[in-house]
Structure formats: structure tokens, C-alpha cells
Enzyme design. Structure first.
Site, PDB file in Angstrom:
ATOM      1  N   ARG A 133     -10.295 -11.462   2.397  1.00 50.91           N
ATOM      2  CA  ARG A 133     -10.944 -12.752   1.905  1.00 50.91           C
ATOM      3  C   ARG A 133     -10.360 -14.017   1.748  1.00 50.91           C
ATOM      4  O   ARG A 133     -10.977 -15.232   1.959  1.00 50.91           O
ATOM      5  CB  ARG A 133     -11.718 -12.361   0.479  1.00 50.91           C
ATOM      6  N   ASP A 177      -2.786  -7.556  -1.511  1.00 50.06           N
ATOM      7  CA  ASP A 177      -3.697  -6.738  -0.662  1.00 50.06           C
ATOM      8  C   ASP A 177      -5.050  -7.095  -0.618  1.00 50.06           C
ATOM      9  O   ASP A 177      -5.841  -6.618   0.413  1.00 50.06           O
ATOM     10  CB  ASP A 177      -3.485  -5.180  -1.074  1.00 50.06           C
ATOM     11  N   LYS A 236       0.821  -1.295  -0.024  1.00 53.30           N
ATOM     12  CA  LYS A 236      -0.081  -0.100   0.113  1.00 53.30           C
ATOM     13  C   LYS A 236       1.086   1.105  -0.018  1.00 53.30           C
ATOM     14  O   LYS A 236       2.050   1.392   0.671  1.00 53.30           O
ATOM     15  CB  LYS A 236      -0.766   0.032   1.328  1.00 53.30           C
TER      16      LYS A 236
HETATM   17  N1  BES Z   1      -8.115  -3.818   4.542  1.00 47.68           N
HETATM   18  C1  BES Z   1      -8.425  -3.129   3.200  1.00 47.68           C
HETATM   19  C2  BES Z   1      -9.673  -2.664   3.063  1.00 47.68           C
HETATM   20  C3  BES Z   1      -9.695  -1.210   3.388  1.00 47.68           C
HETATM   21  C4  BES Z   1      -9.203  -0.230   2.653  1.00 47.68           C
HETATM   22  C5  BES Z   1     -10.439  -0.751   4.517  1.00 47.68           C
HETATM   23  C6  BES Z   1      -9.360   1.254   3.205  1.00 47.68           C
HETATM   24  C7  BES Z   1     -10.694   0.478   4.831  1.00 47.68           C
HETATM   25  C8  BES Z   1     -10.048   1.443   4.157  1.00 47.68           C
HETATM   26  C9  BES Z   1      -8.390  -4.563   2.386  1.00 47.68           C
HETATM   27  O1  BES Z   1      -7.536  -5.606   2.806  1.00 47.68           O
HETATM   28  C10 BES Z   1      -7.876  -4.131   1.094  1.00 47.68           C
HETATM   29  O2  BES Z   1      -6.642  -3.700   0.929  1.00 47.68           O
HETATM   30  N2  BES Z   1      -8.496  -4.256  -0.004  1.00 47.68           N
HETATM   31  C11 BES Z   1      -8.295  -3.802  -1.495  1.00 47.68           C
HETATM   32  C12 BES Z   1      -8.934  -4.830  -2.397  1.00 47.68           C
HETATM   33  C13 BES Z   1      -8.474  -4.641  -3.448  1.00 47.68           C
HETATM   34  C14 BES Z   1      -6.850  -5.009  -3.917  1.00 47.68           C
HETATM   35  C15 BES Z   1      -9.277  -5.677  -4.443  1.00 47.68           C
HETATM   36  C16 BES Z   1      -9.053  -2.461  -1.517  1.00 47.68           C
HETATM   37  O3  BES Z   1     -10.005  -2.290  -1.321  1.00 47.68           O
HETATM   38  O4  BES Z   1      -8.133  -1.407  -2.296  1.00 47.68           O
HETATM   39 ZN    ZN Z   2      -7.235  -5.641   4.734  1.00 48.20          ZN
HETATM   40 MN    MN Z   3      -5.501  -5.204   1.935  1.00 44.69          MN
END
Ligand code: BES
Ligand code: ZN
Ligand code: MN
Length: 497
Positions: free
Chosen positions: A352, A348, A278
């Protein structure tokens, strides 16, 4: 220190306390408590209404010090806004504002008569519960890793009475239990990720189980999970020195042999994104990525404290997602506990990957009557619904309706998104049964669709709490959501005909 709550049936003008709290609608419309205090005080409130000092604007607070004729040392007049539009959300808002105003005063005890104010469609138990939860919420301070500067050495509010506006007793008992669950969830989620590790979460759950009869705790470590075949969950944790744990709390409050309800919560104690790293700014907020775990643990605690007559299991897959020489990578194909293979396209999208194995294990081990997972799963859900509603996904209309109703009732609302098969094509892979991401469209839904593949034929619902589990910003704190929703859902299950 936590606030102590009680119910009071003394009249507002004679109650002996440091501050008595009464409501007043816009346009100078008195509630009955305000009218009684005003009468005893020879029109002291009325004069301030006439002078324009008190308007009754929603949430506006005015303090009268030592008005003659009133037993309390102070009177706090809280604006309720227009009477004709007064509703549940307004009741919660003015309850919060009243506690904030009390917090600015040098008082250690107070009695509020806001619980006598009629709220359309809600009863006295609801009013007591909502007022107690609002008070506990507003008085929470995070102090685990520093001491907030004390502006003054003034006494802190430690006991709060509420007028018993009917049969409020059951509302108070439920509220105290739910408030404990909310507090637990907030405290756990607010902790820094170097303290709140998978092992720490497991230890908290074990400590809770030891303290309560009828509660047991099982913890699987990485070696045991390896033997059982948690290939997806373990891949996520492979880059971290803080080894994964699977935590399962069981509560037997229902009949012997009755199938349990199951709550499953995403417990990523820190989400760097892994090899799909990230961006730096704001990454610290990913300590809240165990907000779903904190929420289901909080709901579990509330259930035990309410002694609800049902069986409940709470399962938390706890891992840390780190980049490392040992990390899983984009392109890896994982074999999940269910046997389905997963192509990793983005490390990331880890939530899931831990949930699918935790869900499979939960369904195999407990055959629940219904399973609800809570997870800070997607940024896409925050884009879709903002910070006000959690995303709800389920193929079961009846279960979805139960959860939506519980959210409305507790003012911890969810909004449903579809899980139609139309979206499943986005998860197709040329190298495995399923890919772990579904492209840029409908990101919250494709995450839900991924989980749906592991819960085929089960009564299951998914709550995406990415937007609701914490308040954003430098000083944003965990909210304790969705504890109120889940606790209400479980209360409702015990009251069904
Ligand atoms: N924990 C994050 C989701 C998240 C992001 C929660 C910002 C709250 C604020 C999750 O693990 C993640 O990184 N999701 C990605 C998925 C994508 C790679 C398909 C996302 O939401 O960008
Ligand atoms: Zn996450
Ligand atoms: Mn993530």
C-alpha cells in the site's frame, strides 16, 4: 515454443491431422462431431461406450488409434459430464483436460471440435476464445532458468485447430492477444527475484514500447522520484541495493485527447517483510509479490495486440523490500507524494505504501476515466476468498459491476468486499494522518481503505490478487490472473453504447 492456433471448417471424419478431438456427454450422449466420427468409423466409439470403456465423465479422455474410416490418425474422446448441467466452467475444464491428454500423446498437431459444443449463455466467439486460452495455459512450460527433464523425445503439440462453431474469428484473434498477455505475466512472475528486479521490469517495459507503434514508456528512477516527493514508495525501497523504478507505459489507440484508462500494479520484486521480517518457510513465494505488476503489464500487452480503440496507461511501482541498515522502520513517519503523512507500524505492509504514491502520480498525470489497481496485497484476502476469487473493492458501484461482469465472462472471477467508512477508524494514528496497518480484523478491507484515502473522488477500484496470482506449493506457477479479467473489462469499454 508457443502453440499456433487456427480455425477449421472441415468435417471431423475427413480432417487430416494427427488427432481429432470430440466430446461425449455422460450416459453416452453424442455431440454431433462424435456422432459423425463414430458413423464414419463404423460404430467404433459406440462400442467403447457400450463396453463401459468410455463413460463421458467430465474430463475423462480416451484415445482411439487409427480407426478405419476416419482421416485423422487418432480420435480423442473427451467426457463432457452431464449434458443438462454443462456450463461455461465445465467447458473450460474439459478444454484444459483435452490439451493435457494431447500433451501425453506423440502428436504435433490436432483439431478440436469441442468449440462446436453449445454453452448456455455464451456464443461461438466466447467458445473459441476460452478454448484457445485454456490450450495456451495448459501448454505453458517454465524454462527460463532450467530445462525440465524430457521424459521422452516425442514430438510436442505445435499447432491446434478449432472447429469454427459460428463466427469464431473475433474470438480467436482476441484469444491470441490475451494469451500473449497471460504468457508474459506468467513468465515475468515466475522469474527468480535475483533476475526479475525493478530494473529488469523497467527494461521489459521499455523493450515492449520500442517494438510497438503507439506505445511509449517512461521510467522514473529513485533520484527523479526523490525530487518529485515519492516519500512513501522510496522508504520501502531504501533497504535494497536494487533501486526502485516507476514504470509507465502509454498506449494511444483511442481518440486524441480522450482520457485514458489506467492500470496500476504492485511490483514488489521480493518481499522479505523488511525490518518486520517474515518467517523463513515459504518466503521464496514472495518473488510473486510483483504479480499485480505482471498482471497489469500483461493486460496492457493484450490491449495493444488487440489494437483496442482506447487510450491506456499502465503504471508499475517496482521495488524490493529488504531488511538493511538503511531500511525504513516501524515508527517512521513518511510524507507521501499526496502530502498525507503515514505512520509505519509494520514494514511488511509495504504494498500500500508504494501503491499510494503510484496512484497519486497516475491521477495527477493522466486524469484517467477510471483507474484499477491490482496487487498481491494481503494474506487476509487469501483467508477470506481462498484461491478462487480476487478481492474487489470500490466505492463506485458501476465500476465494480463492470469488473465483476468481466470476471464472470472470462472465468477470472472477483468478489466484492465493502469499503465502508466504518473501517477507516482502524487506520487512525496519533502521529500521522494515517497508519499503514489496521489491526487484525478485515485486513483486506483496511488495506483497500488505506488506498481509498489516496484516490478520493476518483473512479477507482482495487483488486487484491494475493490468492489468485499464483498456485501455491513447491512447484506452483504464476497463473497470469487478473489478465483475462482486465482484458475483458477493456474490451467491454470499447463496445459500450
Ligand atoms: N505481499 C504480502 C501479502 C501476501 C501474503 C500475499 C501472503 C500473498 C500471500 C504483503 O506485503 C504483506 O506482507 N501483507 C501483510 C500485511 C499486514 C502486515 C498488515 C499480511 O498480509 O500479512
Ligand atoms: Zn508484499
Ligand atoms: Mn509485505
Amino acid at each position: 515454443m508457443t502453440l499456433q492456433f487456427s480455425l477449421i471448417s472441415t468435417a471431423p471424419e475427413t480432417v487430416d491431422t494427427a488427432c481429432v478431438v470430440v466430446g461425449l456427454y455422460e450416459g453416452g450422449v453424442f455431440t454431433s462431431a462424435a456422432a459423425r466420427v463414430d458413423g464414419a468409423a463404423g460404430g467404433a466409439i459406440k462400442r467403447q461406450v457400450e463396453s463401459g470403456d468410455i463413460t463421458g465423465k467430465s474430463g475423462a479422455c480416451t484415445v482411439l488409434f487409427a480407426p478405419a474410416g476416419v482421416a485423422a490418425q487418432r480420435v480423442l474422446v473427451v467426457g463432457l459430464g452431464a449434458q443438462k448441467s454443462f456450463d461455461a466452467a465445465r467447458f473450460q475444464k474439459v478444454s484444459l483436460e483435452a490439451i493435457r491428454a494431447l500433451g501425453r500423446l506423440p502428436v504435433d498437431r490436432a483439431v478440436s471440435y469441442l468449440t462446436e459444443v453449445e454453452v448456455p449463455g455464451r456464443d461461438a466467439a466466447w467458445r473459441a476464445r476460452t478454448a484457445v486460452l485454456a490450450a495456451d495455459h495448459a501448454s505453458y512450460r517454465y524454462t527460463a532458468t532450467f530445462k525440465p527433464r524430457d521424459k521422452s523425445a516425442q514430438p510436442e503439440l505445435s499447432s491446434l485447430g478449432f472447429a469454427d462453431g459460428g463466427n469464431a474469428q473475433s474470438g480467436l484473434q482476441q484469444a491470441v492477444a490475451i494469451a500473449e498477455g497471460v504468457r508474459f505475466a506468467r513468465e515475468l512472475a515466475n522469474l527468480p527475484p535475483n533476475i526479475c528486479t525493478p530494473a529488469y521490469i523497467a527494461a521489459q517495459a521499455q523493450a515492449f514500447a520500442e517494438a510497438y507503434d503507439g506505445v511509449t514508456c517512461r521510467v522514473l528512477d529513485d533520484v527523479e522520484m526523490e525530487q518529485l516527493g515519492f516519500g512513501s514508495l522510496l522508504a520501502v525501497g531504501r533497504g535494497s541495493a536494487n533501486r526502485p523504478k516507476l514504470v509507465a507505459l502509454e498506449y494511444r489507440g483511442g481518440k486524441e485527447g480522450e482520457k485514458p484508462y489506467a492500470l496500476v500494479g504492485k511490483g514488489v520484486t521480493f518481499d522479505t517483510g523488511g525490518i518486520s521480517l517474515k518467517p523463513g518457510p515459504g518466503m521464496e513465494e514472495m518473488k510473486f509479490d510483483m504479480g499485480g505488476a505482471a498482471g497489469v503489464l500483461g493486460a496492457f500487452i493484450a490491449t495493444v495486440k488487440m489494437a483496442l480503440p482506447l487510450n491506456l496507461v499502465c503504471v508499475v511501482p517496482a521495488v524490493e523490500n529488504m531488511p538493511d541498515g538503511n531500511s525504513y522502520r516501524p515508527g517512521d513517519v513518511l510524507t507521501s507524494l499526496s502530502g498525507l503523512t503515514i505512520e509505519v507500524l509494520n514494514t511488511d505492509a509495504e504494498g500500500r505504501l508504494i501503491l499510494c504514491d503510484a496512484l497519486t502520480w497516475t491521477l495527477q498525470n493522466y486524469q484517467p476515466q477510471a483507474t484499477v489497481d491490482a496487487a498481491t496485497l494481503t494474506g487476509a484476502c487469501v483467508i477470506a476468498l481462498g484461491k478462487h476469487a480476487s478481492g474487489l473493492m470500490s466505492r463506485h458501484d458501476d465500476l465494480a459491476a463492470e469488473l465483476l461482469a468481466a470476471g464472470e465472462h472470462s472465468l477470472d472471477r472477483a468478489w466484492r468486499l465493502p469499503l465502508w467508512d466504518d473501517y477507516q477508524v482502524q487506520l487512525e494514528s496519533g502521529f500521522a494522518d494515517v497508519a499503514n496497518i489496521g489491526g487484525k480484523n478485515a485486513g483486506a478491507i483496511t488495506a483497500g481503505c488505506f488506498l481509498a484515502r489516496f484516490t478520493e473522488g476518483q473512479r477507482w477500484a482495487h483488486l487484491d490478487v494475493a490468492g489468485t496470482a499464483w498456485d501455491e506449493g513447491r512447484k506452483g506457477l504464476a497463473t497470469g490472473r487478473p489478465v483475462p479479467l482486465l482484458a475483458q473489462w477493456l474490451i467491454d469499454r470499447t463496445e459500450k453504447a
